[in-house]
Write a protein that holds these residues in place. Structure first.
Motif, PDB file in Angstrom:
ATOM      1  N   ALA A  84     -42.831  85.335  43.126  1.00  0.00           N
ATOM      2  CA  ALA A  84     -42.828  84.204  42.199  1.00  0.00           C
ATOM      3  C   ALA A  84     -44.198  83.549  42.129  1.00  0.00           C
ATOM      4  O   ALA A  84     -44.708  83.251  41.031  1.00  0.00           O
ATOM      5  CB  ALA A  84     -41.770  83.190  42.624  1.00  0.00           C
ATOM      6  N   VAL A  85     -44.823  83.309  43.287  1.00  0.00           N
ATOM      7  CA  VAL A  85     -46.123  82.640  43.297  1.00  0.00           C
ATOM      8  C   VAL A  85     -47.203  83.566  42.745  1.00  0.00           C
ATOM      9  O   VAL A  85     -48.093  83.125  42.006  1.00  0.00           O
ATOM     10  CB  VAL A  85     -46.483  82.150  44.708  1.00  0.00           C
ATOM     11  CG1 VAL A  85     -47.858  81.474  44.707  1.00  0.00           C
ATOM     12  CG2 VAL A  85     -45.432  81.176  45.223  1.00  0.00           C
ATOM     13  N   GLN A  88     -46.997  83.409  39.057  1.00  0.00           N
ATOM     14  CA  GLN A  88     -47.427  82.104  38.576  1.00  0.00           C
ATOM     15  C   GLN A  88     -48.953  81.983  38.614  1.00  0.00           C
ATOM     16  O   GLN A  88     -49.578  81.519  37.645  1.00  0.00           O
ATOM     17  CB  GLN A  88     -46.790  81.004  39.422  1.00  0.00           C
ATOM     18  CG  GLN A  88     -47.132  79.589  38.974  1.00  0.00           C
ATOM     19  CD  GLN A  88     -46.453  78.528  39.836  1.00  0.00           C
ATOM     20  OE1 GLN A  88     -45.872  78.837  40.872  1.00  0.00           O
ATOM     21  NE2 GLN A  88     -46.529  77.276  39.413  1.00  0.00           N
ATOM     22  N   GLY A 152     -47.034  74.278  36.192  1.00  0.00           N
ATOM     23  CA  GLY A 152     -45.770  74.463  36.893  1.00  0.00           C
ATOM     24  C   GLY A 152     -45.832  74.238  38.381  1.00  0.00           C
ATOM     25  O   GLY A 152     -45.011  74.785  39.128  1.00  0.00           O
ATOM     26  N   ASP A 154     -44.908  71.800  40.035  1.00  0.00           N
ATOM     27  CA  ASP A 154     -43.681  71.178  40.523  1.00  0.00           C
ATOM     28  C   ASP A 154     -42.514  72.169  40.629  1.00  0.00           C
ATOM     29  O   ASP A 154     -41.423  71.806  41.069  1.00  0.00           O
ATOM     30  CB  ASP A 154     -43.290  69.992  39.653  1.00  0.00           C
ATOM     31  CG  ASP A 154     -43.124  70.358  38.180  1.00  0.00           C
ATOM     32  OD1 ASP A 154     -43.371  71.523  37.826  1.00  0.00           O
ATOM     33  OD2 ASP A 154     -42.761  69.467  37.388  1.00  0.00           O
ATOM     34  N   GLN A 155     -42.743  73.430  40.246  1.00  0.00           N
ATOM     35  CA  GLN A 155     -41.738  74.466  40.478  1.00  0.00           C
ATOM     36  C   GLN A 155     -41.689  74.891  41.941  1.00  0.00           C
ATOM     37  O   GLN A 155     -40.704  75.478  42.391  1.00  0.00           O
ATOM     38  CB  GLN A 155     -42.036  75.697  39.613  1.00  0.00           C
ATOM     39  CG  GLN A 155     -41.979  75.457  38.117  1.00  0.00           C
ATOM     40  CD  GLN A 155     -42.474  76.663  37.336  1.00  0.00           C
ATOM     41  OE1 GLN A 155     -42.626  77.761  37.879  1.00  0.00           O
ATOM     42  NE2 GLN A 155     -42.739  76.464  36.058  1.00  0.00           N
ATOM     43  N   ARG A 156     -42.737  74.627  42.652  1.00  0.00           N
ATOM     44  CA  ARG A 156     -42.810  74.997  44.063  1.00  0.00           C
ATOM     45  C   ARG A 156     -42.159  73.905  44.912  1.00  0.00           C
ATOM     46  O   ARG A 156     -42.052  72.748  44.481  1.00  0.00           O
ATOM     47  CB  ARG A 156     -44.277  75.187  44.485  1.00  0.00           C
ATOM     48  CG  ARG A 156     -45.031  76.200  43.629  1.00  0.00           C
ATOM     49  CD  ARG A 156     -44.965  77.606  44.173  1.00  0.00           C
ATOM     50  NE  ARG A 156     -43.646  78.177  44.269  1.00  0.00           N
ATOM     51  CZ  ARG A 156     -43.012  78.782  43.249  1.00  0.00           C
ATOM     52  NH1 ARG A 156     -43.566  78.847  42.060  1.00  0.00           N
ATOM     53  NH2 ARG A 156     -41.825  79.319  43.435  1.00  0.00           N
ATOM     54  N   LEU A 210     -50.720  72.040  42.855  1.00  0.00           N
ATOM     55  CA  LEU A 210     -50.277  73.261  43.510  1.00  0.00           C
ATOM     56  C   LEU A 210     -51.124  73.485  44.757  1.00  0.00           C
ATOM     57  O   LEU A 210     -52.353  73.425  44.705  1.00  0.00           O
ATOM     58  CB  LEU A 210     -50.423  74.453  42.552  1.00  0.00           C
ATOM     59  CG  LEU A 210     -49.933  75.807  43.079  1.00  0.00           C
ATOM     60  CD1 LEU A 210     -48.424  75.785  43.317  1.00  0.00           C
ATOM     61  CD2 LEU A 210     -50.294  76.917  42.100  1.00  0.00           C
ATOM     62  N   HIS A 241     -45.916  72.087  46.314  1.00  0.00           N
ATOM     63  CA  HIS A 241     -46.439  71.025  45.461  1.00  0.00           C
ATOM     64  C   HIS A 241     -46.810  69.887  46.396  1.00  0.00           C
ATOM     65  O   HIS A 241     -45.932  69.218  46.942  1.00  0.00           O
ATOM     66  CB  HIS A 241     -45.359  70.603  44.455  1.00  0.00           C
ATOM     67  CG  HIS A 241     -45.816  69.614  43.440  1.00  0.00           C
ATOM     68  ND1 HIS A 241     -45.005  68.579  42.988  1.00  0.00           N
ATOM     69  CD2 HIS A 241     -46.986  69.478  42.775  1.00  0.00           C
ATOM     70  CE1 HIS A 241     -45.656  67.880  42.087  1.00  0.00           C
ATOM     71  NE2 HIS A 241     -46.856  68.393  41.936  1.00  0.00           N
TER      72      HIS A 241
END
Length: 366
Positions: A84-85, A88, A152, A154-156, A210, A241
């Motif tokens: 995922a990271v 991103q 994104g 704040d997705q973490r 991030l 985050h």
């Protein structure tokens, strides 16, 4: 060597060590399935690196260069955060390994190769401001600013109060008690609770971006002849985050190489200028930024003292003990400098007194 012959030994078992023969065979089958697709040469497989987890990395040649193979047993390592990271960061323009193939069920992955030279291996540690060093650090700072602008964030997971506390709790559990043998009485425990509260309050008040979480000289891949080349970024799967100063602390107060504080400040100013130009949420005054940097560094280094002690005692990785004096020095310097942290400084001195860690610390304030 023909792996289809029933009595032949799988090539990977002759090239690298496998504790589990069934997994070796599964890896062999998977690797050969990738061979025609990616033009692999399985007989060139060799160890690339290992880290503090159960992941292992290998390098394999192709006619056009080399690729990296990750072995991450699913029962011990969850690859989903890495994937995922990676996606991103790659979408945000950060130079990270490209995922060519992922066997989710078995925990095998094929990645692009960012090179064999870590930033640490290319540094001239005797000449901190040598042109080569300077070019590499400025390139790493530019890449960090790019990383911190990735959408994104704040997705973490949030670098919240609970996570900060769990990390600092490693200090009394593993470093002070298990490694250094201190007996912590009730007053000392209360002092640590109060001190950790002060640190968390300061850190949680910082703006968030991030955070790579281990942005240091062993996780940046450098070009051996071109100091200004963009570094490759690896080992980012624990991204969160969190505070804007965190990754700069990792880079400039590195557990594996130490620069004088005037050098740290020079690079910190370069980062601060670039961050402001990029619109990142850093304080308008450098003195305020430096104070935030110092408190964030204290939290990180207290955690790292605990982690290195745990790696040595629980996991048998004794080499991390060699890095403790460097990390201790970072933590002690900050604890000696700021109001409310004196009792922590004295506790650190008590822990390291038999190991020569009570020297006076001199540094800069703003």
């Amino acid at each position: 060597m023909d792996s289809s012959t029933s009595d032949s030994k799988p090539p990977v078992q002759g090239l690298i060590h496998w504790a589990d023969e069934a997994r070796a065979q599964a890896f062999e089958t998977w690797l050969h399935a990738q061979t025609p697709v990616h033009d692999l040469k399985p007989h060139t497989l060799r160890a690339a690196s290992a880290d503090a987890s159960f992941r292992r990395y290998f390098r394999v040649d192709t006619s056009a260069g080399s690729l990296i193979v990750m072995d991450a047993p699913p029962d011990k390592e969850d690859c989903h955060p890495f994937v995922a990271v990676a996606r991103q960061l790659e979408a945000g323009g950060v130079r990270v390994p490209h995922i060519l193939q992922w066997d989710e069920a078995q925990g095998f992955m094929l990645l692009s190769d960012l090179g064999t030279h870590t930033l640490l291996s290319t540094l001239d540690t005797q000449a901190p401001m040598a042109p080569g060093n300077r070019g590499r650090y400025l390139a790493a700072i530019d890449e960090l600013v790019r990383l911190q602008q990735v959408p994104g964030a704040d997705q973490r997971p949030a670098y919240d109060d609970a996570l900060l506390q769990r990390e600092m709790d490693l200090l009394p559990q593993w470093y002070l008690t298990a490694l250094r043998g201190l007996s912590l009485d009730e007053a000392t425990t209360r002092m640590l609770d109060t001190t950790f509260g002060l640190i968390k309050a300061q850190v949680l008040g910082q703006a968030r971006v991030l955070v790579h979480r281990d942005y240091h000289s062993r996780n940046l891949m450098a070009h051996p002849e071109q100091p200004e080349a963009r570094p490759g970024v690896i080992d980012f799967q624990d991204a969160v985050h969190g505070p804007v100063t965190y990754d700069l602390v990792s880079l400039l107060r590195d557990a594996y190489v130490m620069w004088d504080e005037d050098v740290q400040i020079d690079y910190a100013v370069r980062y601060w200028e670039r961050a402001r130009q990029a619109g990142l949420p850093v304080p308008d005054d450098f003195g305020d930024f430096w104070r935030d940097f110092e408190w964030m560094g204290l939290q990180r280094h207290l955690k790292v003292l605990g982690i290195f002690a745990r790696l040595a005692l629980r996991d048998g990785k004794r080499q991390y003990l060699d890095d403790i004096p460097r990390v201790w020095s970072y933590a002690h310097r900050v604890a000696s400098r700021y109001q409310g942290l004196g009792p922590l400084a004295r506790l650190l001195e008590r822990a390291e007194a038999p190991h020569g860690g009570t020297q006076t610390q001199v540094g800069f304030t703003f």
